[in-house]
Design a protein around this motif. Structure first.
Motif, PDB file in Angstrom:
ATOM      1  N   ARG A 199     -16.320  10.837   5.253  1.00 54.73           N
ATOM      2  CA  ARG A 199     -17.010  11.236   4.342  1.00 54.73           C
ATOM      3  C   ARG A 199     -17.896  12.201   4.929  1.00 54.73           C
ATOM      4  N   ASP A 200     -18.421  11.984   6.155  1.00 56.22           N
ATOM      5  CA  ASP A 200     -19.357  12.737   7.073  1.00 56.22           C
ATOM      6  C   ASP A 200     -18.611  14.113   7.200  1.00 56.22           C
ATOM      7  N   SER A 201     -17.151  14.168   7.675  1.00 50.43           N
ATOM      8  CA  SER A 201     -16.849  15.639   7.855  1.00 50.43           C
ATOM      9  C   SER A 201     -16.668  16.389   6.689  1.00 50.43           C
ATOM     10  N   ILE A 202     -16.384  15.681   5.557  1.00 49.82           N
ATOM     11  CA  ILE A 202     -16.052  16.566   4.293  1.00 49.82           C
ATOM     12  C   ILE A 202     -17.707  17.144   3.685  1.00 49.82           C
ATOM     13  N   THR A 203     -18.677  16.262   4.324  1.00 47.72           N
ATOM     14  CA  THR A 203     -19.914  16.755   3.824  1.00 47.72           C
ATOM     15  C   THR A 203     -20.346  17.990   4.726  1.00 47.72           C
ATOM     16  N   ARG A 204     -19.777  17.795   5.860  1.00 45.28           N
ATOM     17  CA  ARG A 204     -20.269  19.038   6.873  1.00 45.28           C
ATOM     18  C   ARG A 204     -19.545  20.273   6.487  1.00 45.28           C
ATOM     19  N   THR A 205     -18.396  20.145   5.711  1.00 44.67           N
ATOM     20  CA  THR A 205     -17.755  21.392   5.183  1.00 44.67           C
ATOM     21  C   THR A 205     -18.545  22.186   4.295  1.00 44.67           C
ATOM     22  N   ARG A 206     -19.530  21.574   3.734  1.00 44.06           N
ATOM     23  CA  ARG A 206     -20.394  22.312   2.813  1.00 44.06           C
ATOM     24  C   ARG A 206     -21.439  22.984   3.714  1.00 44.06           C
ATOM     25  N   MET A 207     -21.616  22.664   4.792  1.00 44.59           N
ATOM     26  CA  MET A 207     -22.714  23.312   5.695  1.00 44.59           C
ATOM     27  C   MET A 207     -22.204  24.738   6.274  1.00 44.59           C
ATOM     28  N   GLN A 208     -23.201  25.665   6.468  1.00 42.63           N
ATOM     29  CA  GLN A 208     -23.027  26.840   6.847  1.00 42.63           C
ATOM     30  C   GLN A 208     -24.219  27.247   8.117  1.00 42.63           C
ATOM     31  N   ARG A 209     -24.027  27.917   8.870  1.00 44.50           N
ATOM     32  CA  ARG A 209     -25.085  28.104   9.773  1.00 44.50           C
ATOM     33  C   ARG A 209     -26.133  28.944   8.991  1.00 44.50           C
ATOM     34  N   ILE A 210     -27.262  28.857   9.474  1.00 45.89           N
ATOM     35  CA  ILE A 210     -28.312  29.619   8.913  1.00 45.89           C
ATOM     36  C   ILE A 210     -28.208  31.137   9.454  1.00 45.89           C
TER      37      ILE A 210
END
Length: 779
Positions: A199-210
């Motif tokens: 769940r944490d890994s898939i959540t991080r796939t939505r993240m992008q570097r600022i």
């Protein structure tokens, strides 16, 4: 061919986002061969690809830029502002063509020959030129390995993992019912751990570097400073911080407005800076960092700061505030006037600013996504703007409430306070068809959640709970619910179109209980109920507080009923805690009533004889810093603010005087007399100190700190500057340097990790761990 074209457009768009900053940095340092090569590779790739894809305008533009860049690489030409502007114009046109092809719109009109002609050495065609800002940021990093994945696929993956979590919870209930063996329990724990990691890994796939948000800033700073005839050095830090992709898009416009404001309003012209002893080039720094579950973005300049006197004058002229209020405003409130609609410090309207439209919208947009904005104004030295936004809009810290037999979630960022309904602490009145609640002198519209949602009628408010909700822009109301349950971090996803069309929901979630839950939209509820802002003036709260400061100093007073039923009050500052003790701990010894509390004997006042055995006594623990005593009461009424004026008692005794509170006489306790007569017990040794490692983490301040203080511990934060060694350090991530103090690490997930950490919502486990470490340290 369609797949190849889509791939080409996606790669071109991503490269364009990063390339504008590279060109600005290369202009400031033409000897940087690495950046020149990167730009050359881009136009060369575009030229090669567009020929195969039959995109003649792309090919013509990229071919012309490639020729010029090849001359620069060979040393036959040198870069100057005019050439850089011409290359930027070519890349802008490529970006316009890319956007048009992606959206299916018509290709933009324009004569590309003029842009190509501007590249020649003797060209008189000159786009905007100016001194390039010096861009200081991290050195080029090797590109990360990546693939493109459709966003809807990521959303489906997140939904699938949420369903797996629900299935795990159902399995856990079944295992408890049948009494699973140890081996099965161990396998289940491993399954829970794997699910949490997934769940944490898939959540991080939505993240992008600022960096995606910051990459356009060097170009914007260059063009804006050139248009205004100013020199600006840009410093960017924290580009590797990750933020939800949706949050990046929502922050783009507010950040752009703040940066343009800093250059236009803040940084002075070169001659003015020279007179003030400042470098000719202004300095603009933009940084990002993660603090707990928030991202903190700071925009700072070394310019003039906010001219508070001019701002106040503009606000008075615009009718935002009166002269009387202006005279009472503290500096922070004066600077906050910049967020009022129609207020601007610009001398004249320009294409950049001066219309008084923008800062109020910036503040509203940031608050709408659960963020906040603060100003640190130093007149003549510069302005620092601090923006705090949630790390993600997908996982939201929420408060679970119930109404009409259903459970709902409220964003915790929208909650000001929670109060329980009682006839003494708050007052509920009906004005026509509306209901209002008065909470400590503040009157708010009272909305029953059942009425707003149409799920039932509520006739009585007794026994219910009021949540004071802030929807931003001065919009607050009291939301009355059946009960308040717990704080949770929920994964939010869109509900069905029919549900979202109601206008009062922000999405839905599947909590660990397995029952679907709707997230309430604070602003949508206000709109459905027709709630208007408390004041048309967006800084009404600040001006109200400022006006109050001109009056007499108020004292926080605890109102209570004593054992005889009389209404009395005592200074809140001397009350250490409120607790219930069995009556058998009270006895008359050595000529007076005394009570045994925490293994100590304290003088007991407020009652004349011991209570019947088997009953409970409610005590106020009072302390003057050196000694303690206990005062017996019947129940607590409220905490109020009282002016120092009162009608004095005719003789010395436990009552100092009488004050009028809501039309009733209240006796005020003489604290000096109590301690003088009581022969109070010396205070026990200083309470243990718990140091919280993250001073800016909202969860630590708003949830963890009250829990620890209620348990009798002192609480401090790392970086407060106090030279005191803590008894224990509590950290959610990497702990700070704390000498020899033991560290208790908190984890966000309930699933156990064999590293000695404690689940952060395990109250008993956390308090037991603290008690054990303190006892070991003080042994």
């Amino acid at each position: 061919m369609d797949d190849l074209l889509a791939e080409f457009l996606a790669e071109t768009r991503e490269t364009l986002d990063a390339l504008s900053g590279e060109i600005i940095a290369w202009e400031a340092d033409p000897s940087d061969r690495g950046r020149l090569d990167a730009i050359f590779r881009f136009v060369h790739t575009v030229k090669g690809s567009c020929g195969f894809l039959e995109l003649p305008r792309f090919e013509t533009l990229s071919h012309a830029a490639e020729d010029v860049l090849a001359e620069l690489r060979s040393g036959t030409r040198t870069a100057d502002a005019g050439l850089v502007s011409a290359v930027l114009a070519i890349i802008d046109r490529i970006g316009e063509l890319t956007e048009a092809l992606e959206s299916g719109a018509e290709l933009p009109d324009g004569d590309d020959r003029l842009l190509i002609a501007a590249l020649s050495a003797d060209s008189t065609v000159c786009p905007i030129t100016g001194a390039a800002p010096v861009v200081m940021q991290s050195a080029n990093k090797a590109p990360a390995r990546s693939i493109r994945v459709p966003l809807d696929l990521l959303d489906r993956m997140m939904s699938g993992v949420s369903d797996m979590v629900l299935a795990r919870n159902e399995l856990a209930r079944r295992l408890r019912e049948v009494g699973a063996e140890t081996e099965v329990g161990g396998a289940f724990e491993r399954l829970s751990s794997c699910l949490a990691d997934m769940r944490d890994s898939i959540t991080r796939t939505r993240m992008q570097r600022i960096e995606k948000l910051f990459s356009a800033l060097p170009r914007m700073v260059r063009d804006t400073s050139a248009e205004l005839g100013k020199a600006v050095d840009l410093d960017i830090d924290g580009s590797d911080v990750e933020l939800d992709r949706e949050m990046i898009e929502l922050m783009r416009d507010p950040l752009t407005h703040m940066v343009r404001n800093s250059i236009d309003h803040g940084i002075e012209s070169a001659d003015v800076r020279a007179k003030r002893g400042k470098p000719a080039a202004g300095r603009l720094s933009i940084s990002a960092r993660q603090s707990g579950n928030q991202i903190v973005i700071e925009i700072a300049d070394d310019g003039n700061g906010v001219d508070e006197a001019r701002l106040v004058a503009k606000a008075i002229a615009g009718g935002v505030i009166t002269q009387e209020i202006a005279n009472a405003l503290p500096p922070a409130a004066r600077a906050a006037l910049i967020f009022a609609p129609g207020v601007s410090t610009a001398e004249e309207v320009s294409s950049i600013s001066g219309r008084g439209v923008g800062m109020d919208v910036v503040k509203s947009n940031i608050e709408r996504i659960g963020g906040s904005i603060e100003l640190d104004n130093r007149p003549g030295l510069g302005l620092r703007t601090i923006i705090r936004v949630p790390l993600t809009l997908t996982i939201i810290a929420s408060l679970t409430v119930s109404a009409g037999g259903q459970s709902f979630a409220l964003p915790r960022a929208a909650i000001e306070e929670i109060v329980h309904v009682s006839s003494a602490s708050i007052r509920v009145d009906t004005l026509g068809d509306a209901t209002v609640a008065t909470i400590r002198g503040r009157t708010l519209p009272l909305l029953h959640l059942e009425h707003v949602l149409g799920t039932g009628r509520v006739e009585q408010v007794t026994g219910r709970t009021i949540v004071v909700v802030s929807a931003g822009a001065g919009l607050s109301y009291a939301l009355c619910v059946q009960a308040v349950h717990d704080h949770e971090e929920l994964v939010i996803k869109p509900a069905s179109p029919a549900v979202m069309a109601a206008g009062v929901y922000g999405g839905m979630s599947l909590p660990d209980s397995g029952v679907p839950m709707l997230m309430l939209d604070a602003a949508g509820i206000a709109a459905r109920a027709g709630v208007e802002p408390e004041e048309a003036n967006p800084i009404a709260a600040l001006t109200h507080d400022a006006a109050a400061e001109t009056g007499p100093e108020l004292t926080s007073t605890l109102l209570f009923h004593d054992l005889a039923g009389r209404r009395r009050g005592i200074r809140l500052g001397v009350v250490e805690r409120l607790e219930d003790v069995p009556a058998d701990r009270v006895a008359e010894t050595a000529g007076r009533l005394r009570v045994t509390v925490d293994g100590r004997v304290l003088p007991l006042l407020g009652c004349e004889e011991a209570a019947p055995q088997g009953s409970m006594i409610k005590l106020l623990r009072l302390s003057d810093g050196a000694s303690e005593l206990a005062y017996a009461i019947d129940d607590v009424i409220d905490i109020i603010q009282l002016p120092p004026a009162m009608h004095r008692a005719t003789s010395e005794g436990p009552v100092a005087g009488v004050a009028l509170v809501q039309g009733e006489q209240v006796e005020l306790i003489d604290v000096f007399w109590l301690f003088a007569q009581a022969e109070a017990e010396p205070a026990k040794e200083e309470r243990p100190l718990c140091l919280l490692a993250d001073a800016e983490d909202r969860w630590s301040r708003e949830i963890l700190r009250p829990l620890l203080e209620a348990a009798g511990y002192r609480v401090g934060f790392a970086g407060d500057g106090a030279d005191v060694q803590p008894d224990v350090v509590i950290a959610a991530g990497d702990p700070v340097a704390t000498g020899t103090a033991p560290v208790i690490r908190l984890r966000p997930d309930m699933a156990g990790a064999n590293d000695g950490s404690v689940y952060r919502y395990d109250r008993m486990g956390l308090l037991a761990a603290i008690e054990a470490q303190v006892a070991k340290r003080r042994a």
